[in-house]
Design an enzyme around this catalytic site. Structure first.
Site, PDB file in Angstrom:
ATOM      1  N   GLU A 101      -5.434  -4.573  10.687  1.00  0.00           N
ATOM      2  CA  GLU A 101      -4.368  -3.597  10.892  1.00  0.00           C
ATOM      3  C   GLU A 101      -4.627  -2.829  12.193  1.00  0.00           C
ATOM      4  O   GLU A 101      -5.402  -1.867  12.197  1.00  0.00           O
ATOM      5  CB  GLU A 101      -4.326  -2.606   9.727  1.00  0.00           C
ATOM      6  CG  GLU A 101      -4.078  -3.264   8.384  1.00  0.00           C
ATOM      7  CD  GLU A 101      -3.494  -2.293   7.367  1.00  0.00           C
ATOM      8  OE1 GLU A 101      -2.570  -2.702   6.662  1.00  0.00           O
ATOM      9  OE2 GLU A 101      -3.936  -1.130   7.305  1.00  0.00           O
ATOM     10  N   HIS A 133      -9.337   1.387   4.916  1.00  0.00           N
ATOM     11  CA  HIS A 133      -8.051   1.594   5.582  1.00  0.00           C
ATOM     12  C   HIS A 133      -8.219   2.581   6.738  1.00  0.00           C
ATOM     13  O   HIS A 133      -8.993   3.538   6.639  1.00  0.00           O
ATOM     14  CB  HIS A 133      -7.009   2.114   4.583  1.00  0.00           C
ATOM     15  CG  HIS A 133      -5.635   2.057   5.151  1.00  0.00           C
ATOM     16  ND1 HIS A 133      -5.154   3.019   6.009  1.00  0.00           N
ATOM     17  CD2 HIS A 133      -4.651   1.129   5.047  1.00  0.00           C
ATOM     18  CE1 HIS A 133      -3.929   2.687   6.386  1.00  0.00           C
ATOM     19  NE2 HIS A 133      -3.603   1.543   5.811  1.00  0.00           N
ATOM     20  N   GLU A 138      -6.556   4.974   7.717  1.00  0.00           N
ATOM     21  CA  GLU A 138      -6.319   6.393   7.393  1.00  0.00           C
ATOM     22  C   GLU A 138      -7.549   6.993   6.720  1.00  0.00           C
ATOM     23  O   GLU A 138      -7.843   8.178   6.902  1.00  0.00           O
ATOM     24  CB  GLU A 138      -5.058   6.520   6.525  1.00  0.00           C
ATOM     25  CG  GLU A 138      -3.805   6.251   7.366  1.00  0.00           C
ATOM     26  CD  GLU A 138      -2.649   5.614   6.620  1.00  0.00           C
ATOM     27  OE1 GLU A 138      -2.640   5.623   5.372  1.00  0.00           O
ATOM     28  OE2 GLU A 138      -1.744   5.083   7.303  1.00  0.00           O
ATOM     29  N   LYS A 143       0.163   4.291  -0.387  1.00  0.00           N
ATOM     30  CA  LYS A 143      -0.437   5.506   0.186  1.00  0.00           C
ATOM     31  C   LYS A 143      -0.149   6.714  -0.732  1.00  0.00           C
ATOM     32  O   LYS A 143      -0.105   6.545  -1.951  1.00  0.00           O
ATOM     33  CB  LYS A 143       0.053   5.699   1.623  1.00  0.00           C
ATOM     34  CG  LYS A 143      -0.180   4.428   2.463  1.00  0.00           C
ATOM     35  CD  LYS A 143       0.101   4.560   3.918  1.00  0.00           C
ATOM     36  CE  LYS A 143      -0.140   3.223   4.615  1.00  0.00           C
ATOM     37  NZ  LYS A 143       0.066   3.288   6.056  1.00  0.00           N
ATOM     38  N   ASN A 173       0.871  -1.176   0.000  1.00  0.00           N
ATOM     39  CA  ASN A 173       0.000   0.000   0.000  1.00  0.00           C
ATOM     40  C   ASN A 173       0.907   1.225   0.000  1.00  0.00           C
ATOM     41  O   ASN A 173       1.493   1.570   1.022  1.00  0.00           O
ATOM     42  CB  ASN A 173      -0.883  -0.043   1.269  1.00  0.00           C
ATOM     43  CG  ASN A 173      -1.740   1.196   1.418  1.00  0.00           C
ATOM     44  OD1 ASN A 173      -1.845   1.996   0.484  1.00  0.00           O
ATOM     45  ND2 ASN A 173      -2.361   1.342   2.574  1.00  0.00           N
ATOM     46  N   GLY A 203       2.521   2.480  10.762  1.00  0.00           N
ATOM     47  CA  GLY A 203       3.502   3.529  10.507  1.00  0.00           C
ATOM     48  C   GLY A 203       4.216   4.011  11.766  1.00  0.00           C
ATOM     49  O   GLY A 203       4.902   5.022  11.751  1.00  0.00           O
ATOM     50  N   SER A 259       3.398  -1.902  10.214  1.00  0.00           N
ATOM     51  CA  SER A 259       4.850  -1.943  10.423  1.00  0.00           C
ATOM     52  C   SER A 259       5.471  -3.316  10.171  1.00  0.00           C
ATOM     53  O   SER A 259       6.389  -3.736  10.877  1.00  0.00           O
ATOM     54  CB  SER A 259       5.201  -1.447  11.833  1.00  0.00           C
ATOM     55  OG  SER A 259       4.790  -0.101  11.993  1.00  0.00           O
TER      56      SER A 259
HETATM   57  C1  G2H Z   1      -0.703  -0.050   7.584  1.00  0.00           C
HETATM   58  C2  G2H Z   1       0.400  -0.432   6.691  1.00  0.00           C
HETATM   59  C3  G2H Z   1      -0.116  -0.642   5.296  1.00  0.00           C
HETATM   60  P1  G2H Z   1       2.788   0.405   7.504  1.00  0.00           P
HETATM   61  O1  G2H Z   1      -1.289   1.172   7.150  1.00  0.00           O
HETATM   62  O2  G2H Z   1      -1.494  -0.562   5.107  1.00  0.00           O
HETATM   63  O3  G2H Z   1       1.382   0.579   6.710  1.00  0.00           O
HETATM   64  O4  G2H Z   1       3.351  -0.907   7.073  1.00  0.00           O
HETATM   65  O5  G2H Z   1       3.637   1.574   7.082  1.00  0.00           O
HETATM   66  O6  G2H Z   1       2.473   0.418   8.980  1.00  0.00           O
END
Ligand code: G2H
Length: 249
Positions: free
Chosen positions: A166, A94, A96, A11, A9, A172, A212
């Protein structure tokens, strides 16, 4: 058998040239894998990404869509527009989108239905916030997110659903759910789906972990029996890291 999936993703990252460069590098370095590999570049670069990649090896997916067919929704993108450029999988829900763009369970339920009505595959994201976990409400929150957005679907719709758990506190932040926490929640999700539908639907839906995931923790997380892969943010922006995560499946 449910599929293993590793999805990146991106983003709101990477301009057109960077998108093409990263995809070209990724395609060149892609290991042999049993996993379905997907990437979700930003909307403006989706068509170029489809042109750059061989879709049988890496699938380009969208980060979001609107629930309406078309019309006066300034700034929005419809399912048909995605399908028209060769995209038939969309991330919905998601955290966000929920946190910064006011997407409620009700809106998400509409988006899921709209995508399924067009025969698209939905990667549905959900997960609790830190306060929910601290107050031991994380199972309740996850159950209600699933119920509100997905449990009015027909049993036959579930073949088009991928889940991505998630936990918001791990997104993040560099903080990851432990493999045990991920497994515990994924098993709970399957139990909840079994109660709402049946065990075969619960056992056939892929449940990804996101938050993460990095090369250093992917093997352990993906090693858990109810974790079928990952939705990867930051680490999917670097080809070598994403490739290492794909190899961890
Ligand atoms: C969670 C994830 C991917 P990250 O949002 O959707 O992002 O791996 O940067 O935490």
């Amino acid at each position: 058998m449910r599929s293993k999936i590793v999805a990146g993703n991106w983003k709101m990252n990477k301009n057109l040239a960077e998108t093409e460069a990263l995809l070209t590098e990724l395609a060149a370095k892609l290991p042999d894998t049993q996993a379905e590999v997907m990437v979700a570049p930003t909307f403006v670069n989706l068509a170029a990404a489809v042109r750059t990649l061989d879709s049988s090896v890496i699938e380009v997916i969208a980060q979001n869509m609107h629930f309406a067919e078309s019309g006066a929704y300034t700034g929005e993108i419809s399912a048909d527009m995605l399908l028209n450029i060769g995209i038939d999988t969309v991330i919905i829900g998601h955290s966000e989108r929920r946190a910064y763009f006011g997407e409620t369970d009700e809106i998400l339920a509409k988006k899921v239905k709209a995508a399924l009505a067009k025969n698209m595959r939905v990667m549905f994201c959900f997960g609790e916030e830190l306060d929910d976990r601290k107050s031991d409400n994380h199972f309740k929150v996850v159950e209600s997110q699933l119920k509100n957005a997905l449990f009015s679907l027909e049993a036959s719709d579930w073949g088009k659903i991928v889940l991505a758990y998630e936990p918001v506190w791990a997104i993040g932040t560099g903080e990851t759910a432990s493999p045990e926490q991920a497994q515990e929640m994924h098993a709970f999700i399957r139990k909840t789906i079994t109660e709402a539908y049946d065990a075969s639907i619960a056992n056939n839906v892929s449940i990804l972990y996101g938050g993460s995931v990095k090369p250093a923790n992917a093997v352990e997380i993906f090693g858990k029996p109810d974790v079928d892969g990952g939705l990867i943010g930051g680490a999917s922006l670097v080809a070598d890291d994403f490739v290492a995560i794909i190899k961890a499946i």
